[in-house]
Every structure is written in structure tokens, then in C-alpha cells.
Design an enzyme around this catalytic site. Structure first.
Site, PDB file in Angstrom:
ATOM      1  N   HIS A  17     -10.198 -39.058  13.544  1.00 17.75           N
ATOM      2  CA  HIS A  17      -9.056 -38.283  13.027  1.00 17.75           C
ATOM      3  C   HIS A  17      -8.225 -37.732  14.182  1.00 17.75           C
ATOM      4  O   HIS A  17      -6.993 -37.806  14.184  1.00 17.75           O
ATOM      5  CB  HIS A  17      -9.538 -37.074  12.219  1.00 17.75           C
ATOM      6  N   LYS A  41     -14.704 -32.892  -5.587  1.00 21.85           N
ATOM      7  CA  LYS A  41     -15.592 -33.317  -4.509  1.00 21.85           C
ATOM      8  C   LYS A  41     -16.079 -32.099  -3.744  1.00 21.85           C
ATOM      9  O   LYS A  41     -15.274 -31.410  -3.103  1.00 21.85           O
ATOM     10  CB  LYS A  41     -14.782 -34.226  -3.561  1.00 21.85           C
ATOM     11  N   ARG A  90      -8.667 -48.348   9.885  1.00 24.84           N
ATOM     12  CA  ARG A  90      -9.841 -48.711  10.682  1.00 24.84           C
ATOM     13  C   ARG A  90     -10.108 -50.207  10.641  1.00 24.84           C
ATOM     14  O   ARG A  90     -10.464 -50.816  11.631  1.00 24.84           O
ATOM     15  CB  ARG A  90     -11.073 -47.957  10.165  1.00 24.84           C
TER      16      ARG A  90
HETATM   17  O1  PNS Z   1      -9.774 -38.294   4.146  1.00 24.36           O
HETATM   18  P1  PNS Z   1      -9.555 -38.972   2.823  1.00 24.36           P
HETATM   19  O2  PNS Z   1     -10.484 -38.397   1.769  1.00 24.36           O
HETATM   20  O3  PNS Z   1      -9.643 -40.469   2.927  1.00 24.36           O
HETATM   21  O4  PNS Z   1      -8.056 -38.627   2.380  1.00 24.36           O
HETATM   22  C1  PNS Z   1      -7.524 -39.057   1.151  1.00 24.36           C
HETATM   23  C2  PNS Z   1      -6.309 -38.204   0.800  1.00 24.36           C
HETATM   24  C3  PNS Z   1      -6.715 -36.737   0.726  1.00 24.36           C
HETATM   25  C4  PNS Z   1      -5.238 -38.375   1.852  1.00 24.36           C
HETATM   26  C5  PNS Z   1      -5.759 -38.692  -0.582  1.00 24.36           C
HETATM   27  O5  PNS Z   1      -6.786 -38.692  -1.521  1.00 24.36           O
HETATM   28  C6  PNS Z   1      -4.610 -37.818  -1.066  1.00 24.36           C
HETATM   29  O6  PNS Z   1      -3.488 -37.967  -0.620  1.00 24.36           O
HETATM   30  N1  PNS Z   1      -4.924 -36.866  -1.972  1.00 24.36           N
HETATM   31  C7  PNS Z   1      -3.970 -35.898  -2.476  1.00 24.36           C
HETATM   32  C8  PNS Z   1      -3.678 -36.127  -3.959  1.00 24.36           C
HETATM   33  C9  PNS Z   1      -2.674 -37.249  -4.130  1.00 24.36           C
HETATM   34  O7  PNS Z   1      -1.556 -37.182  -3.672  1.00 24.36           O
HETATM   35  N2  PNS Z   1      -3.123 -38.317  -4.813  1.00 24.36           N
HETATM   36  C10 PNS Z   1      -2.314 -39.493  -5.054  1.00 24.36           C
HETATM   37  C11 PNS Z   1      -2.457 -40.485  -3.915  1.00 24.36           C
HETATM   38  S1  PNS Z   1      -1.431 -41.891  -4.145  1.00 24.36           S
END
Ligand code: PNS
Length: 159
Positions: A17, A41, A90
């Protein structure tokens, strides 16, 4: 002012990150690290702990700020007039889901997603794996910043 967001769960922040945040901070005037709240979660670290760790490990980057957000990433971007999301990729296995999210976010609000290839040294790295390896006493000192290593050890000691 060119703004971007690096979103994620950051439970906890890893060297992978951090690599993406540092690189984004060189490309943009201002980088918002968005710790997205996912109530479904339960994480190891609570949101304030995640924010504190990211703030510590980005303290030397003058153009990075860390915030929590409960809601859609596009709303975080809209409220702060952020036109770009920066994400690390990744491996090919990341691509399908990341592409879906990028297209959804673009369709919802026009925000663009820029993918940065992860440093190969971290291409296998995830917060989940770091926690699993640490839980069983494996060495993760090369995978997370020292502050995170200390916090993880302390957290696991309390459990
Ligand atoms: O570190 P992660 O868990 O892979 O991050 C995923 C994250 C938090 C970036 C993604 O789940 C997100 O953007 N969540 C916010 C809610 C949202 O906007 N959902 C629609 C995504 S298209």
C-alpha cells in the site's frame, strides 16, 4: 490542484500500500488516503487504529492526508472534487474485479481510475496474508513498516 484518492481497507497498511501511496504522492499535488468503512467486515484493527498507522507511515509525505469514509467511493470523490482514483494492480488476478469497480465508478460519476503496477517485491502481498502469517509466528518484518509490525505484534499478543 491535482487531487487523487488511494482507497482501501488498510487492515493494516502494508509496504505494498505504502509503495502505491508514495508513488501517487509524486504524481499528484494532493493525495487522500480513504479508509473505507465496511460494517459487514470486522477487521483486526478498528478504523481509528488504521488511520493512525497510515498517518505515522506517511508522516514524511507533505501532500498526503488520511480520512475514513462510510459510503460510496464516488461520493467521497464528489464531495472533495477528486477526479482520479489510484489503485495498485498486483497480478492479472486483481484485474477482473478492479476493472469492474473502475467501470462502475466511472459510470456512476465520471471519476477515472489509474492503475499502477505493484512493485514486484510486493506482488503477492495482502493485508489478509500478512495477518495470517503473523498469527502463526511467521516473519513479516520485510512486508510492513516497523510501526505496523509493532502494532500487529501487540494486537496478536492481546488476543
Ligand atoms: O483494500 P480493499 O478492501 O481491496 O479495498 C476495496 C475498496 C474499499 C476500495 C472498495 O471496496 C470500495 O471502494 N468500497 C467503498 C464502497 C463502494 O464504493 N463500493 C462500490 C465499488 S464499485
Amino acid at each position: 490542484m491535482r487531487r487523487a484518492v488511494c482507497p482501501g481497507s488498510f487492515d493494516p497498511v502494508t509496504n505494498g500500500h505504502l509503495d502505491i501511496i508514495v508513488r501517487a504522492s509524486r504524481l499528484y499535488d494532493s493525495v487522500h488516503v480513504a479508509v473505507m468503512i465496511n460494517k459487514a467486515k470486522k477487521g483486526l484493527f478498528d478504523i481509528d487504529e488504521r488511520i493512525a498507522l497510515i498517518e505515522q507511515v506517511t508522516a514524511e509525505l507533505g501532500n498526503v492526508r488520511v480520512e475514513a469514509f462510510n459510503g460510496l467511493l464516488v461520493d467521497f470523490c464528489r464531495q472533495r472534487e477528486i477526479p482520479a482514483i489510484v489503485k495498485g494492480l498486483r497480478a492479472v488476478s486483481d484485474f477482473d474485479y478492479e476493472l469492474q469497480m473502475a467501470q462502475m465508478n466511472n459510470g456512476l460519476s465520471g471519476v477515472e481510475t489509474l492503475f499502477v503496477p505493484t512493485n514486484p517485491a510486493y506482488s503477492f502481498l495482502s493485508s489478509s496474508l500478512v495477518k495470517e502469517v503473523a498469527q502463526w509466528g511467521g516473519d513479516i518484518s520485510h512486508l510492513v513498516p516497523p510501526q505496523v509490525l509493532d502494532a500487529l505484534n501487540e494486537k496478536l499478543r492481546q488476543q
